[in-house]
Design an enzyme around this catalytic site. Structure first.
Site, PDB file in Angstrom:
ATOM      1  CB  CYS A   1      -1.644  -4.758  21.392  1.00 46.24           C
ATOM      2  SG  CYS A   1      -0.515  -3.968  20.235  1.00 46.24           S
TER       3      CYS A   1
ATOM      4  CG  HIS B   1       4.018  -1.500   2.507  1.00 45.08           C
ATOM      5  ND1 HIS B   1       2.789  -2.029   2.207  1.00 45.08           N
ATOM      6  CD2 HIS B   1       4.350  -1.991   3.732  1.00 45.08           C
ATOM      7  CE1 HIS B   1       2.384  -2.809   3.205  1.00 45.08           C
ATOM      8  NE2 HIS B   1       3.311  -2.808   4.138  1.00 45.08           N
TER       9      HIS B   1
ATOM     10  CE  LYS C   1      -2.425   2.571  12.542  1.00 42.61           C
ATOM     11  NZ  LYS C   1      -2.022   2.042  13.804  1.00 42.61           N
TER      12      LYS C   1
ATOM     13  CG  HIS D   1      -1.496  -4.711  16.263  1.00 40.51           C
ATOM     14  ND1 HIS D   1      -0.250  -4.655  16.829  1.00 40.51           N
ATOM     15  CD2 HIS D   1      -1.309  -4.678  14.924  1.00 40.51           C
ATOM     16  CE1 HIS D   1       0.662  -4.607  15.862  1.00 40.51           C
ATOM     17  NE2 HIS D   1       0.045  -4.613  14.706  1.00 40.51           N
TER      18      HIS D   1
ATOM     19  CE  LYS E   1      -5.126  -6.619   4.778  1.00 40.49           C
ATOM     20  NZ  LYS E   1      -4.508  -7.806   5.313  1.00 40.49           N
TER      21      LYS E   1
ATOM     22  CB  CYS F   1       3.687  -6.585  18.259  1.00 41.43           C
ATOM     23  SG  CYS F   1       2.672  -5.199  18.712  1.00 41.43           S
TER      24      CYS F   1
ATOM     25  CB  CYS G   1       0.660  -8.372  20.567  1.00 42.96           C
ATOM     26  SG  CYS G   1      -0.200  -7.606  19.174  1.00 42.96           S
TER      27      CYS G   1
ATOM     28  CG  HIS H   1      -0.352  -0.157   2.537  1.00 46.71           C
ATOM     29  ND1 HIS H   1       0.559   0.747   3.026  1.00 46.71           N
ATOM     30  CD2 HIS H   1      -0.507  -1.102   3.510  1.00 46.71           C
ATOM     31  CE1 HIS H   1       0.925   0.385   4.242  1.00 46.71           C
ATOM     32  NE2 HIS H   1       0.311  -0.749   4.563  1.00 46.71           N
TER      33      HIS H   1
HETATM   34  N1  MSP Z   1       8.617  -6.833   8.443  1.00 49.55           N
HETATM   35  C1  MSP Z   1       8.722  -5.743   9.334  1.00 49.55           C
HETATM   36  C2  MSP Z   1      10.035  -5.015   9.163  1.00 49.55           C
HETATM   37  C3  MSP Z   1      11.254  -5.845   9.348  1.00 49.55           C
HETATM   38  S1  MSP Z   1      12.689  -4.943   8.991  1.00 49.55           S
HETATM   39  C4  MSP Z   1      13.919  -5.990   9.371  1.00 49.55           C
HETATM   40  C5  MSP Z   1       7.579  -4.761   9.103  1.00 49.55           C
HETATM   41  N2  MSP Z   1       6.888  -4.918   7.952  1.00 49.55           N
HETATM   42  S2  MSP Z   1       5.642  -4.011   7.514  1.00 49.55           S
HETATM   43  O1  MSP Z   1       5.226  -4.511   6.235  1.00 49.55           O
HETATM   44  O2  MSP Z   1       4.669  -3.967   8.546  1.00 49.55           O
HETATM   45  O3  MSP Z   1       6.198  -2.564   7.342  1.00 49.55           O
HETATM   46  C6  MSP Z   1       7.268  -2.315   6.460  1.00 49.55           C
HETATM   47  C7  MSP Z   1       7.663  -0.859   6.518  1.00 49.55           C
HETATM   48  O4  MSP Z   1       6.578  -0.065   6.025  1.00 49.55           O
HETATM   49  C8  MSP Z   1       7.964  -0.393   7.948  1.00 49.55           C
HETATM   50  O5  MSP Z   1       9.093   0.431   7.980  1.00 49.55           O
HETATM   51  C9  MSP Z   1       6.723   0.391   8.313  1.00 49.55           C
HETATM   52  O6  MSP Z   1       6.966   1.424   9.230  1.00 49.55           O
HETATM   53  C10 MSP Z   1       6.328   0.949   6.956  1.00 49.55           C
HETATM   54  N3  MSP Z   1       4.920   1.306   6.918  1.00 49.55           N
HETATM   55  C11 MSP Z   1       3.843   0.477   7.052  1.00 49.55           C
HETATM   56  N4  MSP Z   1       2.714   1.245   7.014  1.00 49.55           N
HETATM   57  C12 MSP Z   1       3.040   2.546   6.862  1.00 49.55           C
HETATM   58  C13 MSP Z   1       2.343   3.755   6.716  1.00 49.55           C
HETATM   59  N5  MSP Z   1       1.030   3.829   6.773  1.00 49.55           N
HETATM   60  N6  MSP Z   1       3.073   4.871   6.487  1.00 49.55           N
HETATM   61  C14 MSP Z   1       4.432   4.855   6.355  1.00 49.55           C
HETATM   62  N7  MSP Z   1       5.120   3.747   6.514  1.00 49.55           N
HETATM   63  C15 MSP Z   1       4.462   2.591   6.829  1.00 49.55           C
HETATM   64  O7  MSP Z   1       7.374  -3.901   9.937  1.00 49.55           O
END
Ligand code: MSP
Length: 521
Positions: free
Chosen positions: A144, A21, A298, A147, A301, A129, A126, A18
């Protein structure tokens, strides 16, 4: 600096990519592209995090194997990064053989050194997390805080990592290296978290989680989350405890590891401790970015407001990702939260890319064709004028911002320079000069503007590689020059353009059309 190694967080593959990411990966790509303009040897690592209970459960629900789910979603991430022109060097998956083998070696070494021990543990777990929580961190209702789910009480015998052993050393490192944690307003938060740390569970019983890398010499347990996930930053380079590769020796320590603010603790504390335990240098900088909300809400889903980057490109019929890249990374200052809204997106890129930068180029090239048949005469080139100075200053400022990974601030400096040039055009009115037949003055103004455009194209390249390329092409300028040579490498005299070559580098987004299209859905 003679090499540059940058990493992103690796994304969980229990869902599709999304724009949260995407925000991170675009920011990393922008930083990376800027440094490729300055440094020969660069390496950009991203990837996917593929083990754990969430993935196991999502796959179960869909009636497919975890590996099938990982393959499907990891491909979606890759496809999205291709759409957004994220030019990574390497994409690691934690299910890659090269990763799994080394994670086991790392685990074994930590056991041999006495940093990992077996222990029976009862705690609040959790699943969101993927870690145990302290009772004091829960909300008033015992949920949590991230979440909003009640953690499960879990009793298990598993392996623990002696995090507490490294507490003082990490604290000392943070205090001695102000550049280590960025933005600096995060430092106190991490120091506070450090005060309360306990040893952490690093394995789970196979009965509760089977989708993970097996603990070496123990059939009952799999390696759990953080040692597996964090190690990707070194396994990708070919690290191994006994015989690290040449690539590892060349690129480690990372120059910057960029992650979201939610996982700063795991990087600043857990990762530092693991590296210390392995006797490996810590990364130079860990940089935590803020989070992106959608229309100030925020993304989730359950709210149904999760947006995929491809949807935005499709919705606005954008063939290239430049506008989205630019908008995303300028949506929030360094380390702060940002927001996405369709309205704001249109407004911002129309103002900065179409009006401010695009029009400036278009108008001045058209004038060059009209008054001088597209030719820059040698006598138009005068050194030391105010626009030249302002451009050189912008180049230095942008560089300084990038040295501190302040991508939004660097973009603002580019736009500010473009504003200055626009004002210069309005004030010197080259069209009036032409009317008054002051052709020398008119030519000087146009040269100064076009030379400024060349600088803008250099600075803008990391954000908008396609627009930047277009600008270079229309100016007949060389885009393959190093950042530090930009100021000395001026536009040359000669015919640089003709009428047929000139077209808007970024047409305004037709807001009416885009809105109608959405309504029609
Ligand atoms: N798999 C772990 C990271 C392990 S690193 C060794 C993880 N994955 S995640 O898919 O949940 O998130 C990946 C990255 O995307 C994280 O840095 C997270 O902060 C970032 N983001 C996820 N949602 C986000 C937003 N809504 N906005 C900005 N960044 C976001 O955590």
């Amino acid at each position: 600096m003679n090499k540059f190694y940058l990493t992103t967080a690796i994304d969980y593959v229990n869902g599709k990519p999304h724009i949260g990411h995407a925000y991170e990966k675009i920011m990393c790509d922008v930083i990376y592209r800027h440094f490729t303009q300055r440094i020969e040897d660069t390496y950009f690592l991203t990837g996917t995090d593929e083990h754990g209970v969430k993935i196991q459960k999502t796959a179960e629900k869909r009636g497919i194997t975890p590996k099938e789910l990982c393959d499907e979603n990891s491909s979606s991430f890759k496809a999205t990064w291709a759409d957004l022109e994220i030019g990574y060097t390497d994409f690691i998956r934690t299910t890659d053989e090269r990763h799994k083998v080394v994670v086991q070696k790392i685990f074994k070494k930590l056991v041999e050194n006495g940093d990992i021990y077996k222990h029976s543990y009862k705690g609040l777990y959790c699943a969101g997390c993927e870690s145990f929580l302290n009772a004091r961190d829960l909300t008033e209702d015992g949920l949590c805080p991230d979440h909003l789910k009640k953690p499960e009480e879990v009793t298990e015998e598993n392996y623990f990592f002696r995090l507490t052993k490294y507490k003082d050393a990490i604290m000392a490192h943070i205090k001695a290296h102000p550049e280590f944690l960025q933005p600096s307003f995060k430092v106190n938060e991490v120091l506070k978290q450090l005060e309360d740390i306990e040893d952490i569970s690093v394995s789970r019983n196979k009965n509760s989680v089977s989708w993970g890398i097996p603990v070496p010499d123990d059939d009952e347990q799999v390696i759990y989350v953080w040692i597996d996930a964090l190690s990707n930053y070194i396994t990708a380079l070919g690290y191994a405890p006994e015989n690290p590769s040449e690539t590892f020796k060349k690129y480690w320590p990372a120059d910057v590891q960029i992650i979201g603010k939610d996982i700063l603790k795991f990087h600043a504390i857990y990762w530092s401790a693991i590296l210390m335990a392995l006797g490996i240098e810590l990364p130079k900088t860990i940089c935590a970015h803020g989070w992106i909300t959608i229309d100030e809400t925020k993304m989730s889903k359950s709210l149904g407001n999760v947006i995929a980057p491809a949807d935005i490109l499709k919705n606005f019929e954008l063939e290239k990702p430049d506008a989205l890249r630019y908008y995303m990374v300028t949506s929030a200052p360094f380390g702060r939260d940002g927001n996405y809204s369709d309205e704001d997106f249109k407004e911002k890129v129309n103002a900065d890319l179409a009006n401010n930068i695009g029009n400036l180029l278009n108008r001045s090239l058209n004038m060059l064709v009209k008054y001088f048949d597209g030719e820059i005469k040698p006598e138009f080139i005068k050194d030391g004028n105010d626009i030249e100075k302002a451009g050189d200053e912008a180049i230095e400022n942008v560089k300084k911002f990038f040295d501190g990974y302040q991508v939004c601030e660097a973009a603002n400096a580019i736009v500010e320079f473009a504003n200055t040039v626009n004002k210069y055009v309005a004030d010197s009115a080259p069209w009036s000069l032409a009317k008054e037949e002051k052709m020398q003055e008119c030519g000087e103004v146009l040269y100064n503007v076009l030379e400024a455009m060349r600088k803008i194209a250099v600075m803008l390249y990391p954000y908008c590689p396609n627009i930047s390329k277009e600008i270079f092409e229309q100016l007949s300028a060389d885009m393959n020059i190093k950042y530090d040579e930009v100021a000395n490498n001026k536009l040359q005299a000669g015919k640089i353009t003709e009428k047929t070559k000139i077209h808007p580098v970024f047409p305004r987004m037709d807001s009416e059309f885009a809105t109608d299209k959405k309504k029609a859905k």
